[in-house]
Structures are given as C-alpha cells and as structure tokens.
Design a protein around this motif. Structure first.
Motif, PDB file in Angstrom:
ATOM      1  N   PHE A 189      28.334  54.436  33.680  1.00  0.00           N
ATOM      2  CA  PHE A 189      28.371  54.004  35.080  1.00  0.00           C
ATOM      3  C   PHE A 189      28.652  52.507  35.197  1.00  0.00           C
ATOM      4  N   MET A 190      28.258  51.736  34.203  1.00  0.00           N
ATOM      5  CA  MET A 190      28.460  50.285  34.244  1.00  0.00           C
ATOM      6  C   MET A 190      29.871  49.873  33.836  1.00  0.00           C
ATOM      7  N   LEU A 191      30.602  50.756  33.162  1.00  0.00           N
ATOM      8  CA  LEU A 191      31.924  50.391  32.651  1.00  0.00           C
ATOM      9  C   LEU A 191      32.895  49.928  33.736  1.00  0.00           C
ATOM     10  N   PRO A 192      33.019  50.628  34.887  1.00  0.00           N
ATOM     11  CA  PRO A 192      33.972  50.137  35.916  1.00  0.00           C
ATOM     12  C   PRO A 192      33.640  48.734  36.406  1.00  0.00           C
ATOM     13  N   LEU A 247      34.464  42.738  36.285  1.00  0.00           N
ATOM     14  CA  LEU A 247      33.943  41.404  35.965  1.00  0.00           C
ATOM     15  C   LEU A 247      34.779  40.750  34.869  1.00  0.00           C
ATOM     16  N   LEU A 248      35.187  41.532  33.891  1.00  0.00           N
ATOM     17  CA  LEU A 248      35.993  40.996  32.792  1.00  0.00           C
ATOM     18  C   LEU A 248      37.335  40.486  33.294  1.00  0.00           C
ATOM     19  N   TYR A 304      37.875  36.505  32.366  1.00  0.00           N
ATOM     20  CA  TYR A 304      39.196  36.010  31.959  1.00  0.00           C
ATOM     21  C   TYR A 304      39.575  34.708  32.658  1.00  0.00           C
ATOM     22  N   PRO A 305      39.445  34.602  34.002  1.00  0.00           N
ATOM     23  CA  PRO A 305      39.763  33.308  34.634  1.00  0.00           C
ATOM     24  C   PRO A 305      38.894  32.158  34.140  1.00  0.00           C
ATOM     25  N   LEU A 306      37.585  32.455  33.895  1.00  0.00           N
ATOM     26  CA  LEU A 306      36.700  31.404  33.400  1.00  0.00           C
ATOM     27  C   LEU A 306      37.136  30.939  32.017  1.00  0.00           C
TER      28      LEU A 306
END
Length: 240
Positions: A22-25, A30-31, A36-38
């Motif tokens: 359930f946390m994967l999406p 967030l990734l 990635y931008p950070l």
C-alpha cells in the motif's frame, strides 16, 4: 502454478507485506517529485551549471561565494530569526489555546471554528489584510495609538528593517497558531481522564498534572506538529 498462487496468497495475508504494498504508490510519488529534485538540486549546487548547459564540478566554490555575499547573509539571518521567533511563540500560544479549548466551555464548537479561521483563509487575503493594517499612512494600529495619546507619529511598520521583521512574524503567528492549537487539542483528547483522576487523588496540583501527565503524553504529538510548523515557517514565501 498452484504453489506460486499459494505463496502470493500467504504474502498478501501478511500485514507487513500488505502495508508495504500500500505504501509503494506514495513512495514512488515521493521519490519522483521530492527525492529526485532534492538530489538534483544538491548536485547542481556543487557545479557551475546554468540554464542551457550542464556545467562542471566546482566543489564548495558556490557556497564560499554565497557566504561572502552580504545580501545572502542578511537573507539567512532574516529567515532564521523569522522561523525561530515565530515557531516559539506559535507553540506557546497554540499550547495555551489547546489547553483552554480542551476544557468544558460554552459554545466550544463555535469557538473552535473561529480559532481555525486564520489558518483556512487564503494566504493572499491574509497578506493584503496585514498590508493594510501596517500601512504607513492609514494603519489602524498607529491611528489607535495616536488617538489614545500613546504616541505622536505613525509607525513605519514595513519601512524600518526591525519593524518589518516583527510585523511579518506577527502575521505568520496569526496564521500559524490555529494549526498548532487544533493539532495539540486532538492530542489532548486522546489522553484518558483516568490519569488526571489518579493524579488528583495523589494530591497533584494543576501544574503538576500538566508537567507529569499532559506534557509527557503529548510529547510525540508536539514533535510532529512543531516539525511541520518549523518547515511551514521556514518556507513561508507567500506571506512575505
């Protein structure tokens, strides 16, 4: 085939595996949109990249330049001062409001709705309202103080550096206190009344009940709320 289906079924019956699925999406979002931008921004900070070209590695040269720039140092000081002072005051006022609203008051639901109003008002409207309040010629605060005989001239709220700092901090506090208060109030309502009854039977005063019952049980909520409060304040570009 049957064994693989059975293994999948057993895996889905596992609460930990199901929770991760359930946390994967959300983790993927967030990734892509945060991590990635950070990471890319951090990498670009160590290069001389400009729009249209990738640039080369320059190490700490950019940061050395910024540290030597007086405008950057002033901006950093203003940001830290704004964040620290506003966050401390918001926590104090928010905790006081939460404790007050947790008591049995008449029209408690109505009062809670009124307290939440500053947080739900759009930031642009709040900024315009405070801009009028702080106007150098038509400020209601200056007008009231002059009429009361407290002072003879109007205050230049946004024209003087220190006045501007405290004026913007006051606007941020007005907007941010409801968030802290409502979140802490939600935490207070999860504390069982039996703890306070036991403390009263032991002869604990109201301050002792707050110090040894309320505060320890509220600490996890305080940590989360103040983390968000500090982040919201540090990145409060809209109001400025």
């Amino acid at each position: 085939m049957a064994s693989s289906t059975s293994a999948l079924s057993r895996a889905l019956d596992n609460r930990n595996v199901l929770g991760l699925l359930f946390m994967l999406p959300v983790a993927a979002l967030l990734l892509v949109f945060l991590t990635y931008p950070l990471g890319l921004g951090t990498w670009l900070g160590f290069t001389d990249a400009k729009v249209g070209r990738s640039g080369v590695w320059v190490g700490l040269e950019n940061f050395q330049f910024l540290w030597g720039d007086s405008v950057t140092r002033l901006a950093l000081f203003n940001t830290l001062f704004y964040t620290i002072v506003a966050s401390i005051i918001k926590f104090g006022l928010g905790l006081w409001l939460a404790l007050l609203l947790n008591k049995h008051l008449p029209f408690k639901s109505f009062i809670r709705a009124i307290v939440l109003l500053p947080f739900i008002v759009p930031t642009a409207l709040s900024a315009i309202a405070f801009w009028w309040i702080y106007d150098s010629q038509f400020s209601i605060i200056s007008w009231a103080l002059v009429k009361l005989g407290v002072m003879n001239t109007y205050i230049d709220f946004l024209g003087d550096p220190w006045n501007a700092r405290f004026a913007t901090i006051a606007a941020n506090i007005w907007r941010g206190v409801p968030f802290v208060a409502i979140c802490l109030l939600a935490g207070l309502q999860t504390i069982s009344p039996s703890y306070y009854e036991a403390a009263s039977l032991d002869g604990a005063s109201e301050w002792q009940q707050f110090r040894y019952v309320t505060l320890p049980l509220l600490t996890p909520i305080i940590a989360v709320v103040m983390t968000f409060s500090v982040l919201f304040t540090f990145t409060d570009f809209q109001l400025i």
